[in-house]
Structure formats: C-alpha cells, structure tokens
Design a protein around this motif. Sequence first.
Motif, PDB file in Angstrom:
ATOM      1  N   HIS A 231       1.112  -6.166  10.036  1.00  0.00           N
ATOM      2  CA  HIS A 231       0.722  -4.618   9.563  1.00  0.00           C
ATOM      3  C   HIS A 231      -0.698  -4.466   9.323  1.00  0.00           C
ATOM      4  CE1 HIS A 231       2.422  -0.983   7.199  1.00  0.00           C
ATOM      5  NE2 HIS A 231       3.006  -0.914   8.574  1.00  0.00           N
ATOM      6  N   PRO A 264       3.101  -6.048  -7.071  1.00  0.00           N
ATOM      7  CA  PRO A 264       4.232  -4.985  -6.885  1.00  0.00           C
ATOM      8  C   PRO A 264       3.658  -3.678  -6.200  1.00  0.00           C
ATOM      9  CG  PRO A 264       3.727  -5.066  -9.433  1.00  0.00           C
ATOM     10  CD  PRO A 264       2.861  -6.499  -8.574  1.00  0.00           C
ATOM     11  N   GLY A 267       3.811  -6.561  -1.426  1.00  0.00           N
ATOM     12  CA  GLY A 267       5.229  -7.098  -1.189  1.00  0.00           C
ATOM     13  C   GLY A 267       6.045  -6.961  -2.285  1.00  0.00           C
ATOM     14  N   ARG A 316       9.308   1.534   9.386  1.00  0.00           N
ATOM     15  CA  ARG A 316      10.068   0.459   9.259  1.00  0.00           C
ATOM     16  C   ARG A 316      11.008   0.740   8.149  1.00  0.00           C
ATOM     17  NH1 ARG A 316       5.128  -2.970   6.788  1.00  0.00           N
ATOM     18  NH2 ARG A 316       5.236  -0.945   5.492  1.00  0.00           N
ATOM     19  N   PHE A 354       5.502  15.095  -4.448  1.00  0.00           N
ATOM     20  CA  PHE A 354       5.563  14.135  -3.621  1.00  0.00           C
ATOM     21  C   PHE A 354       5.162  14.817  -1.970  1.00  0.00           C
ATOM     22  CE2 PHE A 354       8.101  12.377  -6.962  1.00  0.00           C
ATOM     23  CZ  PHE A 354       7.927  11.336  -6.944  1.00  0.00           C
ATOM     24  N   ASN A 362       8.832   3.784   1.661  1.00  0.00           N
ATOM     25  CA  ASN A 362       8.204   3.040   2.548  1.00  0.00           C
ATOM     26  C   ASN A 362       9.167   1.653   2.752  1.00  0.00           C
ATOM     27  OD1 ASN A 362       8.078   1.110   0.367  1.00  0.00           O
ATOM     28  ND2 ASN A 362       6.173   2.132  -0.318  1.00  0.00           N
ATOM     29  N   ASP A 364       9.704  -1.206   1.608  1.00  0.00           N
ATOM     30  CA  ASP A 364      10.375  -1.853   0.457  1.00  0.00           C
ATOM     31  C   ASP A 364      11.377  -0.945  -0.190  1.00  0.00           C
ATOM     32  OD1 ASP A 364       8.830  -3.972   0.457  1.00  0.00           O
ATOM     33  OD2 ASP A 364       7.173  -2.952  -0.174  1.00  0.00           O
TER      34      ASP A 364
HETATM   35  N1  CMC Z   1       4.905   7.196  -7.470  1.00  0.00           N
HETATM   36  C1  CMC Z   1       4.325   8.255  -7.990  1.00  0.00           C
HETATM   37  N2  CMC Z   1       3.033   8.918  -7.631  1.00  0.00           N
HETATM   38  C2  CMC Z   1       2.532   8.115  -6.756  1.00  0.00           C
HETATM   39  C3  CMC Z   1       3.142   7.166  -6.106  1.00  0.00           C
HETATM   40  C4  CMC Z   1       4.525   6.504  -6.483  1.00  0.00           C
HETATM   41  N3  CMC Z   1       4.916   5.494  -5.941  1.00  0.00           N
HETATM   42  N4  CMC Z   1       2.263   6.420  -4.954  1.00  0.00           N
HETATM   43  C5  CMC Z   1       1.235   7.421  -4.986  1.00  0.00           C
HETATM   44  N5  CMC Z   1       1.263   8.084  -6.176  1.00  0.00           N
HETATM   45  C6  CMC Z   1       0.300   9.169  -6.451  1.00  0.00           C
HETATM   46  C7  CMC Z   1      -0.842   8.573  -7.217  1.00  0.00           C
HETATM   47  O1  CMC Z   1      -0.774   8.618  -8.587  1.00  0.00           O
HETATM   48  C8  CMC Z   1      -1.921   9.634  -6.725  1.00  0.00           C
HETATM   49  O2  CMC Z   1      -1.700  10.880  -7.463  1.00  0.00           O
HETATM   50  P1  CMC Z   1      -3.094  11.700  -7.854  1.00  0.00           P
HETATM   51  O3  CMC Z   1      -3.757  12.135  -6.616  1.00  0.00           O
HETATM   52  O4  CMC Z   1      -2.379  12.781  -8.602  1.00  0.00           O
HETATM   53  O5  CMC Z   1      -3.991  10.833  -8.823  1.00  0.00           O
HETATM   54  C9  CMC Z   1      -1.580  10.166  -5.276  1.00  0.00           C
HETATM   55  O6  CMC Z   1      -0.160   9.689  -5.255  1.00  0.00           O
HETATM   56  C10 CMC Z   1      -2.358   8.915  -4.221  1.00  0.00           C
HETATM   57  O7  CMC Z   1      -1.761   7.718  -4.699  1.00  0.00           O
HETATM   58  P2  CMC Z   1      -2.883   6.433  -4.539  1.00  0.00           P
HETATM   59  O8  CMC Z   1      -2.362   5.455  -5.581  1.00  0.00           O
HETATM   60  O9  CMC Z   1      -4.304   6.938  -4.597  1.00  0.00           O
HETATM   61  O10 CMC Z   1      -2.619   5.720  -3.080  1.00  0.00           O
HETATM   62  P3  CMC Z   1      -2.862   4.342  -2.716  1.00  0.00           P
HETATM   63  O11 CMC Z   1      -3.124   4.222  -1.247  1.00  0.00           O
HETATM   64  O12 CMC Z   1      -4.120   3.839  -3.379  1.00  0.00           O
HETATM   65  O13 CMC Z   1      -1.797   3.368  -3.286  1.00  0.00           O
HETATM   66  C11 CMC Z   1       0.558   2.314  -3.031  1.00  0.00           C
HETATM   67  C12 CMC Z   1      -0.700   2.867  -2.137  1.00  0.00           C
HETATM   68  C13 CMC Z   1       1.536   1.872  -2.028  1.00  0.00           C
HETATM   69  C14 CMC Z   1      -0.325   1.172  -3.761  1.00  0.00           C
HETATM   70  C15 CMC Z   1       1.119   3.485  -3.960  1.00  0.00           C
HETATM   71  O14 CMC Z   1       1.632   4.299  -3.316  1.00  0.00           O
HETATM   72  C16 CMC Z   1       1.865   2.662  -4.857  1.00  0.00           C
HETATM   73  O15 CMC Z   1       1.863   2.244  -5.964  1.00  0.00           O
HETATM   74  N6  CMC Z   1       3.352   2.590  -4.360  1.00  0.00           N
HETATM   75  C17 CMC Z   1       4.423   1.888  -5.391  1.00  0.00           C
HETATM   76  C18 CMC Z   1       4.447   0.491  -4.811  1.00  0.00           C
HETATM   77  C19 CMC Z   1       4.967   0.244  -3.441  1.00  0.00           C
HETATM   78  O16 CMC Z   1       6.005   0.892  -3.255  1.00  0.00           O
HETATM   79  N7  CMC Z   1       4.130  -0.505  -2.470  1.00  0.00           N
HETATM   80  C20 CMC Z   1       4.691  -0.905  -1.489  1.00  0.00           C
HETATM   81  C21 CMC Z   1       3.906  -0.596  -0.252  1.00  0.00           C
HETATM   82  S1  CMC Z   1       4.500  -0.631   1.297  1.00  0.00           S
HETATM   83  C22 CMC Z   1       4.726  -2.310   1.454  1.00  0.00           C
HETATM   84  C23 CMC Z   1       3.456  -2.967   1.938  1.00  0.00           C
HETATM   85  O17 CMC Z   1       3.077  -2.926   3.108  1.00  0.00           O
HETATM   86  O18 CMC Z   1       2.831  -3.671   0.934  1.00  0.00           O
END
Ligand code: CMC
Length: 421
Positions: A231, A264, A267, A316, A354, A362, A364
């Motif tokens: 990825h 978390p 992965g 995916r 959202f 995603n 997961d």
């Molecule tokens: N639930 C609620 N709000 C969310 C979520 C979520 N899962 N993900 C992002 N946001 C919000 C975040 O709070 C922010 O809001 P604001 O603009 O008001 O501050 C906005 O969306 C942008 O998010 P970000 O945190 O700046 O985005 P990022 O690119 O830094 O983070 C992420 C990406 C995957 C870490 C995050 O979306 C997350 O923590 N998701 C949940 C964990 C998850 O499912 N991870 C698996 C990723 S896919 C597998 C892999 O390849 O790793």
Amino acid sequence: MATVTLTNNITGKSYELELLAPSKGSALIDVRTLYAKTGLFTYDPGFTSTASCSSNITYIDGEAGELRYRGYSIEYLAKNHSYIEVCHLLLTGALPSPSQFKEFDAELRKRAFIPQSMVKLFHAFPDGSHPMSNMASAVAALASFHYEHLEMQESQDFQIMARRLIAKMPTLAAFSYRHSLNIPLIYPDLDRSFTENFLYMMRAYPTGPREEIRPIEIAALDTIFTLHADHEQNASTSTVRAVGSTGAHPYVAISAGISALWGPAHGGANEAVIAQLIDIGSIDNVDAYIARAKDPKDDFKLMGFGHRVYKNFDPRAKLLKNLLDELKEELGVDNNLLKIAQKIESVALSDPYFIERKLYPNIDFYSGLILIALKIPRPMFTVIFTIGRTVGWITQWIEQKMDTEQKIARPRQRYTGPIID
Ligand code: CMC
C-alpha cells in the motif's frame, strides 16, 4: 523543465523549484535543494504533502479509490490470481509463468520451516501474550540466524532473503498464536499451499483426524492476503524504509514495520473494529456512537472509517464487502455484528460530518467480520495483515536499496524550546 516559483515575501527573493512528473498522479515539487538555496525547511507533520521516494511498485489514486500493484488493478488481481502469484508480481515485477509459479511455490513451501532453536524464543513469552509483540520479536530474532543478509550484493541474494521471510511468516504467526494458548505447535505440511498451510497450522491437532479446511475458506483468506500485500508509503512501510535507510538488517526493519502496523490508527484497526462493534452491542446504540465520533470534544473515532489517502471508498473495502456477502451463506457470519456494521455504514455515509470529511469505510471495516467467519481469533487479525504485507515491506526495502537517490531518513524540526546562555 517545468518549475514553480517560491517568493519569500520578507526578503523579496524568488526561487525556482523543479517539478517532477510521475508516470501517473500529481506532480511533485522537488524541494531537495530548498534549504541550500533559501535557508528554509518545509514543515509537514504526518507527511500529508510529502513524497519520500520514487517507487514503481504500487499506485494509489485516493480520489478515485484506485489501487494497483505493478500496474495491475487490485480488482483484476483479486479475481484472477492467487496471493503467491501476487507475491511473485511484487517481488519480480511480473506475474509468474506456469513453470515459474511451480518453482516459486515449491521454494516457499520448502522455506516455511523456522530454525528449531527459535521455538525456545516462543517459550520465553508469557502465556496470553499478544501475538503481534511475539511476531515483532520473532522476525527481529530471525536476523540473528541470517546475518549473511547484511552483506547482500546480488539481486539473487535479495530474492532469497525475501522468499525466506515471506515463507516463514505463516509459521511464525501460527507458532505465536499456539504458544500464547500453551497448545502444541504444528509444523508446516509441504503438501499444502501457503494459505492452506497457515489455516492448518492454526487449527490442527498434533495427531488424530484432520479438521476439514474448505476451499472457500482458503480462497477467502488468500484474497485477504492479496488485498493487504502492499500500500505504498503507509506508516509501517515508511518505518521499514526509515530503518532500512540506516543500513540495518532487513529483518529488523520488517520487525519495526510490524510494530508500526500494530497501532489502531493503522493495521491494529481490524482488531479494534470488532472490539468496537461488540462494545456498541446493538443497532439501537449506533446513533449514540456516531454522535460521539462527531463530537469535537470527544477523541472517540469510528474504527474502520477514514483514510489518509482515500477520499472515496477504499477499493479493498469494496472487494471485502462483496466477499463478505459471498461467505455469508456458505460459512455464516456473526449476524448481530454484521447488522451493526451495516447500520454504521448507512448512517455514516449519509451524515454531513462524514460526507464533508470524505470518511468512507476502509479495509479494516470488513476484514474482521470475514476473519471471524474463518474462525481466526481476534488477537490474530493484525497478524493476518502482517503475513499479507510482508511481501510489500520487503519489496519496498529492496527497491530502496537499489535506489541511488535514497539517503538516511533524517527529517528536521521546528524548534520551539528555549535557548539559555
Ligand atoms: N471517526 C471520526 N472522525 C474521523 C475519523 C473517524 N474514524 N477519521 C477521521 N476523522 C475526522 C478527524 O477527527 C478530522 O476531523 P476535523 O477536521 O474536524 O479535525 C478529519 O476527519 C480528518 O481526519 P484526520 O485525523 O486529520 O485524518 P488522518 O489522515 O490524519 O487520519 C486515519 C487517517 C486513518 C488515521 C483516521 O481516519 C483514523 O484514525 N481512522 C480510524 C482508524 C482506522 O480505521 N485506521 C485504519 C486505516 S486503513 C488501514 C491501513 O492501511 O492502515
């Protein structure tokens, strides 16, 4: 030569910076000479706008929800090729011919055994220890058995190093798990394919009749491995490259990647999604959890939603959602958890919070539900990710070694502390 002009409004000076063209995707501003020319650094915590390397392995278009390995779409590969063929594709740049496949498959089977004395390592872990920390330790320990991989020069040596580790990952994973339960270890069976062997080593009793491993289960897990195979420059791959850039042994670089993957936000989300669905407990509680996810004062996140690169459905996740539908009838899934997941998806996809932030399911979000149907225990979910991803990490490590533009990974900082004279 295409350039962009950077103007410093304080000094009034302008600088030309070259634009680099990829074979597909956004152009890149080449800032490698920025500090030398201007005395300025770029500031980009989390690398949201920064490319760390050139790579010809994996292509992602996050807006379109597109993922390709070596040019082939993930949809094509998942439908038409096995995980082992995909490993060959990633490692060598080409899908195998029938004779290459036979040879590659036989080599992986033969290399699946681990050094016998490593069993002592597993005995040193406490019962109930998490298989992800056991995996990170075991892969690092493999470096002690193969110091010769520090001296590799020929591309053939890189291939042996890569195949050795890919082949051993299912064995290390099954040993980690079985040891954590204090149950007898099962050794690889040369007559079984890569994916079937893993299920066999997880499930079998040392003697007596063998539990049937159904072709549909092998095919489903094989697809899961394929979808996790690479990825581009995600957190764990960037970790592998950062450790690799120092000249460390490739297996300790992969061990560091395993540690990065466990979190978390990366992965570890596949395990966290199921924990969250269990916590939600009923479709009646979904709205309350969605409200928490939207509350700026609450750091609660909806696990399995959002992605740094995908601003559309993760391709995916789409494939896994279809796979889940296929498996539902044949294997049965946890209906209560499935209903909660479906409600979350439909509420989230129609909610402005959202939609505005382009937060989609995603990979997961669905993988855990499939792994439950395959009778994989929850602490092993992220380990499944490591088995699939090892080929990607190692291919990226090799690419970096061959890349004459690569340097030790050494970012700068914005200092905000005091100076005391
Ligand atoms: N639930 C609620 N709000 C969310 C979520 C979520 N899962 N993900 C992002 N946001 C919000 C975040 O709070 C922010 O809001 P604001 O603009 O008001 O501050 C906005 O969306 C942008 O998010 P970000 O945190 O700046 O985005 P990022 O690119 O830094 O983070 C992420 C990406 C995957 C870490 C995050 O979306 C997350 O923590 N998701 C949940 C964990 C998850 O499912 N991870 C698996 C990723 S896919 C597998 C892999 O390849 O790793």
